[in-house]
Scaffold this active site. Structure first.
Site, PDB file in Angstrom:
ATOM      1  N   CYS A  37     -10.602  38.048  18.973  1.00 41.84           N
ATOM      2  CA  CYS A  37      -9.958  39.179  18.292  1.00 41.84           C
ATOM      3  C   CYS A  37     -10.102  40.462  19.121  1.00 41.84           C
ATOM      4  CB  CYS A  37     -10.571  39.402  16.911  1.00 41.84           C
ATOM      5  SG  CYS A  37     -10.385  37.999  15.786  1.00 41.84           S
ATOM      6  N   CYS A  73     -15.498  38.989  16.200  1.00 46.01           N
ATOM      7  CA  CYS A  73     -14.749  37.887  16.825  1.00 46.01           C
ATOM      8  C   CYS A  73     -14.357  38.230  18.262  1.00 46.01           C
ATOM      9  CB  CYS A  73     -13.519  37.601  15.966  1.00 46.01           C
ATOM     10  SG  CYS A  73     -12.289  36.533  16.726  1.00 46.01           S
TER      11      CYS A  73
END
Length: 159
Positions: free
Chosen positions: A87, A84
């Site tokens: 993230c 991600c």
């Protein structure tokens, strides 16, 4: 000895001397620097497995219908995935927050690909998702990539 042999010998000697100086042992950090390095290592965001979550945060098998926090200090849990992009951008912010607030808040992270049961239990459909857990009261979930200042405000308001 021929001139070429003398040049080669000198080149070997200089190469050996300069090679030794370039590979010298690193200086040992001063005692206070060692302490700072040790402190920084202990202030990192800690990865949680499902079993560790049940032990350190909340045992959802023993308490399936109510929230019973197992911690002594407020906690913040970052639900993330290694693939991600947001993230990955949030990770250094979380590390900074963990260093800044290590005395007040415990910082955890949960890899949603490895810990699917936790992701399911908390209804994680979007990452990053951050669970703010006060010592008393109900936890609150916030989603998405946020700047450090916004996360600090959430820490002060919820925790």
């Amino acid at each position: 000895m021929s001139r070429n042999n003398v040049i080669k010998a000198l080149a070997l000697v200089f190469g050996w001397v300069f090679g030794l100086s370039a590979c010298s042992y690193p200086k040992q950090p001063a005692a206070d620097q060692k302490q700072q390095v040790t402190e920084k290592k202990t202030m990192k965001v800690k990865e949680l497995t499902t079993e560790e979550f049940k032990d350190k945060v909340m045992d959802f098998e023993k308490h399936p219908s109510e929230w019973v926090f197992a911690g002594q200090r407020p906690a913040l849990i970052d639900f993330y995935a290694t693939w991600c992009g947001p993230c990955k951008r949030l990770a250094p912010i979380m590390e900074e927050l963990a260093e800044d607030y290590c005395e007040e808040v415990i910082f955890y992270k949960v890899d949603t690909d490895k810990e699917r049961e936790l992701a399911y239990i908390f209804g994680i459909r979007s990452i990053p998702s951050i669970l703010l857990i006060p010592v008393n009261g109900r936890p609150q979930m916030i989603q998405g990539l946020m700047p450090k200042q916004t996360l600090e405000q959430a820490i002060f308001q919820v925790l």
